[in-house]
Design an enzyme around this catalytic site. Structure first.
Site, PDB file in Angstrom:
ATOM      1  N   ASP A 391       0.819  -1.202   0.000  1.00 48.74           N
ATOM      2  CA  ASP A 391       0.000   0.000   0.000  1.00 48.74           C
ATOM      3  C   ASP A 391       0.856   1.257   0.000  1.00 48.74           C
ATOM      4  OD1 ASP A 391      -2.613   0.623  -0.274  1.00 48.74           O
ATOM      5  OD2 ASP A 391      -3.086   0.663   1.855  1.00 48.74           O
ATOM      6  N   ASP A 444      -8.967  -2.905   1.687  1.00 47.31           N
ATOM      7  CA  ASP A 444      -8.987  -2.307   3.018  1.00 47.31           C
ATOM      8  C   ASP A 444     -10.021  -2.948   3.926  1.00 47.31           C
ATOM      9  OD1 ASP A 444      -7.061  -0.514   2.171  1.00 47.31           O
ATOM     10  OD2 ASP A 444      -8.554   0.901   1.433  1.00 47.31           O
TER      11      ASP A 444
END
Length: 550
Positions: A391, A444
């Site tokens: 990420d 997420d």
């Protein structure tokens, strides 16, 4: 039939796990803005906050369109209310770069200029001296550019507002001016609310999705444990108990597969960045619809099977070509799910299409979290640790190698003619004058959701209470981590933030610290199961071997 379900679930798992990892950032955008604050910091006369500016265009007294620009670090600040912003007639600069005194007379008009050889301050001073009331600078690229003062410029005094427009907006404005002699603009910068209701609902949506998926996963694990207990109590071979778990369609990931997922997702993300087009978006839409149909069908069949009116349809099966043995309930539900996905794909550009996208996305996430399981905390740590680095790299570090954030470009769908890729949950910003969506990537929710679901399965097998277990604290940690993500997002003026940068330390750190404090870390880390003394099916197996200790 069980073997068919296993193969189907494994196919769903392999197809969408890498795609789900594709977007692991909570992203909210108002436009891509390039800046040079590192070489030209704030100083007197050049200390305005960067603000987005709405620029409605009026032709012959009628508003035809509206562009979005960015205000400069210097110059007069703009009104925040549209009703207070005056209409100003627009003129083209002559010369176009406004690096020298304009040949045409400017009497309170806004002057439209191109980026040229001289600095932004020089353009503003020349335009103000010529009588212009505002300066519009057309960028030479499609994105916006934050106009700052150069390092050698001191005593900056600019008394007119200066706004930059992207290249395509400037081209459209010039076309309107060539077709009409009466073109005017307004310029104002409405304030964005600190918190929008959309962010609250999106937070509830993400937390609620993990909550439902975790309870479904724990309930399935408990049912499998009860069935395994019965086999062991009857003296069945241990191989049979393993076969029950294997044939249920549940997939336990290992360390190697966790690393491979991140590598595959990175390759896929880079491919989309390099070859992003309308065709790629269409392919992703088809994949999303397939996964959404499978997820919605699985959720509906499982939900309806709980009602006694649908039990006969759920228990009766029929052979279908290419599909094998399926229940009557599945046959009844499937056309509805397919129709729903097709309707969303056809009308996905309408204003309320986000509702269908969220329904399909939540169903897909819940199904994936029920199928894929983290067997222990060690695998969960490797998976979330790799995703954490993934990420950060593709949101921040990739700018050093590709001059743009790869994750942001792909999420926004640049070059595809679309608003973005479909692997997102999104809600329109309801009270934001700039509009747009609050969005969160599937990764997420799925990645931390795997760890949260693992904690609830552990609690149920160990028969721990809510406060004495790990699930409550894992859920609170995830909710707090996501909340911090949105706080950071607002503090960073809406620029994309890697959500796992905040969520992973909260969730993973909470479980590790709590397990260490309670003395369960060894079992959580290696076994992923409670101690033998409190685990029902292990205790039964132990009692059969040592009857004298009963």
């Amino acid at each position: 039939m069980k073997r068919l379900m296993e193969l189907r679930n494994r196919a769903l798992y392999c197809s969408f796990c890498a795609v789900a990892l594709l977007l692991c950032s909570t992203l909210v955008f108002a436009g891509d803005i390039v800046h040079q604050d590192d070489v030209a910091p704030k100083r007197p006369g050049c200390d305005n906050n960067f603000v987005l500016v709405k620029v409605p265009i009026w032709v012959d007294g009628e508003e035809i369109t509206e562009f979005v620009g960015v205000g400069a670090r210097f110059g007069l600040t703009l009104e925040s209310k549209e009703k207070r912003a005056n209409q100003i007639r627009v003129s083209l600069a002559d010369p176009p770069d406004c690096c020298s005194v304009p040949k045409n007379k400017l009497t309170g008009e806004a002057i439209l200029v191109h980026r040229g050889k001289c600095s932004f301050i020089t353009k503003a001073n020349v335009a103000e001296a010529a009588g212009a009331s505002a300066l519009l600078i057309i960028n030479n690229q499609t994105e916006l550019f934050k106009m700052v003062c150069e390092a050698n410029e001191t005593d900056v005094i600019v008394g007119i507002p200066v706004v930059m427009l992207p290249k395509d907006a400037g081209k459209s404005l010039k076309l309107s001016m060539s077709n009409s002699s009466n073109v005017s603009i307004q310029m104002y910068s409405p304030h964005r609310p600190l918190v929008d209701v959309a962010e609250v609902f999106l937070w509830l949506m993400a937390v609620g999705t993990i909550l439902c998926a975790s309870y479904w996963s724990a309930w399935s694990a408990r049912e499998a444990s009860i069935e395994q207990d019965k086999l062991l109590k009857d003296g069945s071979d241990e191989f049979l108990s393993k076969e029950i778990r294997h044939s249920s369609g549940i997939v336990d990931i290992n360390i190697l597969s966790a690393i491979c997922f991140i590598v595959i997702a990175s390759c896929f993300l880079l491919m989309l960045y390099k070859f992003m087009s309308h065709l790629f978006i269409e392919i992703l839409v088809v994949l999303f619809c397939i996964g959404g149909v499978e997820g919605l069908q699985t959720c509906l069949v499982s939900l309806l099977s709980c009602f006694r009116w649908f039990e006969p349809a759920a228990e009766c099966h029929v052979k279908v070509p290419f599909l094998g043995t399926v229940s009557y309930l599945t046959l009844a539900v499937s056309p509805l799910c397919i129709s729903f996905a097709v309707l969303w794909a056809v009308y996905r550009h309408v204003s309320f299409a986000w509702i269908g996208q969220d329904i399909l996305g939540i169903a897909l996430i819940v199904t994936v979290l029920q199928i894929i399981r983290v067997p222990n905390l060690k695998v969960g740590t490797v998976l979330l640790g790799c995703a954490f680095l993934y990420d950060i790299f593709w949101v921040f570090i990739s700018k050093w190698f590709f001059h743009k954030s790869v994750m942001i470009v792909v999420a926004r769908g640049d070059g595809s003619g679309e608003d973005g890729i479909p692997m997102l949950l999104k809600i329109p910003r309801m009270f934001d004058p700039w509009g747009g969506y609050s969005i969160i990537g599937f990764g997420d929710i799925i990645l931390p959701g795997l760890l949260v679901a693992f904690s609830l399965r552990y609690d149920w097998l160990c028969k721990k209470g809510l406060k004495a277990g790990y699930f409550l604290w894992a859920m609170l940690a995830y909710g707090l981590g996501l909340l911090v993500t949105y706080v950071a997002l607002n503090l960073m003026d809406g620029h994309g933030q890697p959500a796992l940068l905040y969520i992973v330390p909260f969730t993973l750190g909470t479980l590790i610290a709590l397990g260490k404090t309670r003395g369960d870390l060894k079992h959580l880390w290696i076994r992923g199961e409670p101690d033998c003394r409190s685990c029902a099916h292990v205790r039964l197996h132990s009692d059969e071997k040592q009857p004298s200790k009963m």
